[in-house]
Scaffold this active site. Structure first.
Site, short mmCIF file in Angstrom:
data_model
loop_
_atom_site.label_atom_id
_atom_site.label_comp_id
_atom_site.label_asym_id
_atom_site.label_seq_id
_atom_site.Cartn_x
_atom_site.Cartn_y
_atom_site.Cartn_z
N LYS A 94 0.84 -1.20 0.00
CA LYS A 94 0.00 0.00 0.00
C LYS A 94 0.88 1.26 0.00
O LYS A 94 0.68 2.16 -0.77
CB LYS A 94 -0.91 -0.01 1.23
CG LYS A 94 -1.77 1.20 1.41
CD LYS A 94 -2.70 1.03 2.61
CE LYS A 94 -3.32 2.34 2.99
NZ LYS A 94 -4.21 2.20 4.18
N GLU A 120 10.87 -4.48 4.07
CA GLU A 120 10.97 -5.89 3.68
C GLU A 120 10.55 -6.09 2.21
O GLU A 120 11.22 -6.77 1.44
CB GLU A 120 10.08 -6.76 4.57
CG GLU A 120 10.50 -6.78 6.04
CD GLU A 120 9.71 -5.79 6.87
OE1 GLU A 120 9.35 -4.71 6.32
OE2 GLU A 120 9.47 -6.06 8.05
N GLY A 178 -4.51 -2.40 5.30
CA GLY A 178 -3.82 -3.56 4.75
C GLY A 178 -4.51 -4.86 5.11
O GLY A 178 -4.75 -5.71 4.25
N ARG A 179 -4.92 -5.00 6.39
CA ARG A 179 -5.51 -6.25 6.84
C ARG A 179 -6.93 -6.46 6.30
O ARG A 179 -7.54 -7.48 6.52
CB ARG A 179 -5.49 -6.32 8.36
CG ARG A 179 -6.08 -5.11 9.04
CD ARG A 179 -5.65 -5.05 10.50
NE ARG A 179 -6.15 -3.85 11.18
CZ ARG A 179 -5.49 -2.70 11.22
NH1 ARG A 179 -4.32 -2.59 10.60
NH2 ARG A 179 -5.99 -1.65 11.85
N GLU A 199 -3.97 -6.47 15.21
CA GLU A 199 -3.54 -5.15 14.69
C GLU A 199 -4.71 -4.17 14.71
O GLU A 199 -4.53 -2.98 14.88
CB GLU A 199 -2.95 -5.27 13.29
CG GLU A 199 -2.21 -4.02 12.84
CD GLU A 199 -1.32 -4.25 11.62
OE1 GLU A 199 -1.84 -4.17 10.48
OE2 GLU A 199 -0.12 -4.50 11.80
N HIS A 217 -2.03 -32.93 18.87
CA HIS A 217 -0.78 -33.64 19.21
C HIS A 217 0.32 -32.66 19.56
O HIS A 217 1.48 -33.05 19.63
CB HIS A 217 -0.37 -34.53 18.05
CG HIS A 217 -1.46 -35.46 17.60
ND1 HIS A 217 -1.65 -36.72 18.13
CD2 HIS A 217 -2.47 -35.28 16.71
CE1 HIS A 217 -2.71 -37.28 17.57
NE2 HIS A 217 -3.22 -36.44 16.69
N LYS A 241 10.07 -0.02 13.37
CA LYS A 241 10.66 0.25 12.05
C LYS A 241 11.70 1.36 12.16
O LYS A 241 12.78 1.29 11.58
CB LYS A 241 9.56 0.67 11.07
CG LYS A 241 8.52 -0.40 10.77
CD LYS A 241 7.43 0.15 9.85
CE LYS A 241 6.31 -0.84 9.61
NZ LYS A 241 5.23 -0.30 8.76
O1 F6P Z 1 2.33 -3.98 10.05
C1 F6P Z 1 2.16 -2.68 9.65
C2 F6P Z 1 1.66 -2.62 8.23
O2 F6P Z 1 1.46 -1.30 7.88
C3 F6P Z 1 0.37 -3.41 8.03
O3 F6P Z 1 -0.77 -2.73 8.48
C4 F6P Z 1 0.40 -3.60 6.56
O4 F6P Z 1 -0.50 -4.61 6.12
C5 F6P Z 1 1.86 -4.01 6.36
O5 F6P Z 1 2.58 -3.22 7.32
C6 F6P Z 1 2.40 -3.81 4.97
O6 F6P Z 1 2.25 -2.45 4.61
P1 F6P Z 1 2.36 -2.07 3.03
O7 F6P Z 1 1.19 -2.74 2.35
O8 F6P Z 1 2.29 -0.58 3.00
O9 F6P Z 1 3.67 -2.60 2.51
#
Ligand code: F6P
Length: 567
Positions: free
Chosen positions: A199, A205, A261-262, A347, A378, A527
């Site tokens: 987003k 990452e 995002g979620r 979250e 198990h 972060k």
């Molecule tokens: O964990 C924080 C967060 O902003 C989530 O809400 C989101 O889904 C994820 O990192 C990835 O964010 P982006 O889609 O901006 O890479």
């Protein structure tokens, strides 16, 4: 706005109910069938059975009174109308508009969001068709993390027995190079498409992994400009950043900044799912979620599946004071569901201040965890049956299998029901034999009285030795709560409905806790600190800023700096 006095009164009534019920046995409460029926609900594609809870009719009335006092019905409609439900960021949360049909809601905010979502979906449809037509790819690597990975990964895995209509989808989330190394070891850069889903188009990452994969392609002889223009797609709310990265406009799929995002699977974030299983399957996923949205908006609170599940969750968290909840899908294709729900619920509702910024006076989200059944029987069901901490369990079963192994499916579902029954009635080994011989179940008056021991001691170490003659090492106390959700068949529609069920359950709990379920400021600090610490690991001299952190960080960063190979 909720009526504060009414809300306080409702909580007070709930505390009275809890005091009355805390020592009661669930099996005894289940002797009243009208009470059992009120704790069950029919929602699209889902039967919800919450009757194995330490809740009686009066407590359920008090929970519904709380929901009324918190104006839950109005909140449910406000969400779907596009009201500003995320006040700290001044945004709506219009994930329901992503799967709605034009005209479903009457507000301008909804109409605009639905129109943009439909347009983005058409762009997505065209790109899926073009890629399918070229048949240039055997594999897709979906690069994303958090909400930009968990929903698509779950959906792809859940549909893994369906006929694939496009390239195999793989997921790369972790910045750990082992994840990328293991993935690219088996892929051909000439036949792989990279879908960069972010987003913000700024998550470290994701951007590192995207760059790593582009390098992988150029190292295979492809010019970087060709890799970016023919082997990459960007899915983002920040088109400018995707352009700056080198992705051409025709391969940038947008979604709105107001989509969390979620809650984003229903947007162009679902692109890799549509590539793998087809746009029709993606549209079916949306249709299932839409049917749940309509159920939620049109069903009175008392018969409303997600509302009932939310109220039971509040009861266990805030009145029974249970700190965690376990989600156990008894379907291998839903093994990613617990992780998806961890982000969705923790979250969204992992907050400690209310929408006004005041410190909460009661707990918010429990720790959500779980694993796939029957495997976890198990692994950690021992602790659920004989441990000292009570854990409410959500069992999720799928009635119709998509395989031909009927005996295995019967065994799977038997285990799911057996675990819920064992958590409820307890006993010990011999007890099962007697039930098989015809001991009754629901009334709690079976000829094998479940172990009469009250629930395990609240404080580990303190004994609740009871007068039972059974061997205390073999005694299973039982009297533990659980819900069971039955899904007809795991189709894209049913999956959409199941995920939307939990989105609405999460939102309702946020309303009851009076918190903002749609921001997530808590993830930013880590972060930022990573940015401060990183230089200390890439040079022999420690970075001054990192030195300003705690002594343990200095100690550890120092050891790592000496050991870690730097670029
Ligand atoms: O964990 C924080 C967060 O902003 C989530 O809400 C989101 O889904 C994820 O990192 C990835 O964010 P982006 O889609 O901006 O890479």
């Amino acid at each position: 706005m909720s009526d504060a006095a009414g809300v306080d009164a409702a909580w007070a009534r709930l505390e009275e109910c809890a005091a009355r019920l805390r020592g009661s046995r669930i099996l005894d409460l289940m002797g009243e069938d009208s009470r059992n029926q009120r704790l069950r609900a029919e929602a699209p594609h889902i039967h919800f059975d919450g009757s194995r809870q330490r809740i009686d009719a009066a407590a359920l009335d008090a929970l519904l009174e709380l929901a009324e006092s918190c104006n839950v019905s109005a909140a449910l409609n406000a969400l779907q109308d596009g009201a500003i439900v995320n006040p700290t960021e001044g945004r709506a949360a219009l994930h329901t508009a992503l799967r709605a049909e034009a005209g479903d809601r009457a507000t301008p905010a909804f109409a605009e969001a639905q129109h943009h979502a439909a347009a983005a979906r058409e762009q997505m449809r065209d790109l899926v068709a073009a890629i399918h037509a070229r048949a240039a790819f055997d594999d897709v690597v979906h690069v994303g993390i958090g909400g930009s990975e968990l929903g698509p990964r779950l959906a792809s895995d859940a549909m893994s027995l369906r006929k694939r209509l496009g390239p195999r989808c793989h997921f790369l989330a972790n910045v750990d190079g082992h994840a990328a190394a293991r993935l690219i070891r088996d892929l051909d850069p000439a036949r792989t498409l990279v879908v960069i889903v972010s987003k913000s188009f700024g998550t470290e990452e994701t951007m590192r992994n995207a760059g790593l994969l582009m390098d992988w392609m150029t190292e295979a002889g492809l010019a970087r400009s060709d890799a970016l223009s023919t082997r990459a797609v960007a899915v983002t709310a920040q088109a400018e950043r995707a352009r700056a990265f080198g992705i051409p406009d025709a391969r940038i799929l947008p979604f709105a900044d107001s989509i969390g995002g979620r809650y984003s699977l229903w947007s162009t974030v679902g692109f890799s799912f549509a590539l793998e299983y087809g746009m029709d399957a993606f549209e079916d996923l949306l249709a299932g979620a839409r049917s749940m949205d309509r159920h939620v908006a049109s069903t009175p609170l008392a018969g409303n599946g997600p509302v009932l599940a939310a109220l039971i969750g509040i009861w266990n968290r805030n009145l029974m004071r249970l700190p965690t909840r376990a989600v156990v899908p008894y379907d291998q294709r839903l093994r990613e569901l617990p992780m998806f729900l961890q982000q969705l619920e923790m979250e969204s509702n992992g907050k400690s201040v209310d929408v006004e910024g005041r410190r909460l006076v009661r707990d918010s989200v429990p720790v959500v965890w779980g694993g796939v059944g029957s495997n976890v029987q198990h692994a950690w069901f021992q602790a659920l049956h004989q441990g000292t901490q009570e854990v409410p369990v959500d069992f999720i079963g799928v009635i119709q299998p998509d395989h031909a192994f009927a005996a295995s499916h019967r065994a799977l579902l038997s285990h799911m029901l057996a675990q819920g029954a064992a958590l409820l009635r307890g006993g010990e080994g011999a007890g099962a034999a007697s039930i098989a011989a015809g001991g009754s179940a629901d009334t709690g008056a079976s000829d094998i009285a479940p172990s009469a021991t009250p629930r395990a001691a609240s404080a580990p170490g303190s004994s609740t030795a009871d007068v039972d003659t059974v061997d205390p090492h073999r005694r299973v106390p039982g009297d533990h709560p659980s819900n069971t959700l039955l899904v007809d068949r795991l189709t894209p529609e049913a999956l959409g409905a199941l995920l939307a069920f939990h989105e609405h359950q999460t939102h309702v709990q946020g309303v009851l806790w009076n918190i903002n379920s749609f921001d997530q400021f808590g993830v930013e600090l880590g972060k930022q600190l990573a940015g401060i610490i990183a230089p200390a690991l890439s040079s022999k001299k420690s970075a001054a800023k990192a030195d300003a952190l705690d002594s343990s960080t200095r100690n550890l960063a120092g050891r790592l700096a000496r050991a870690v190979k730097t670029d």
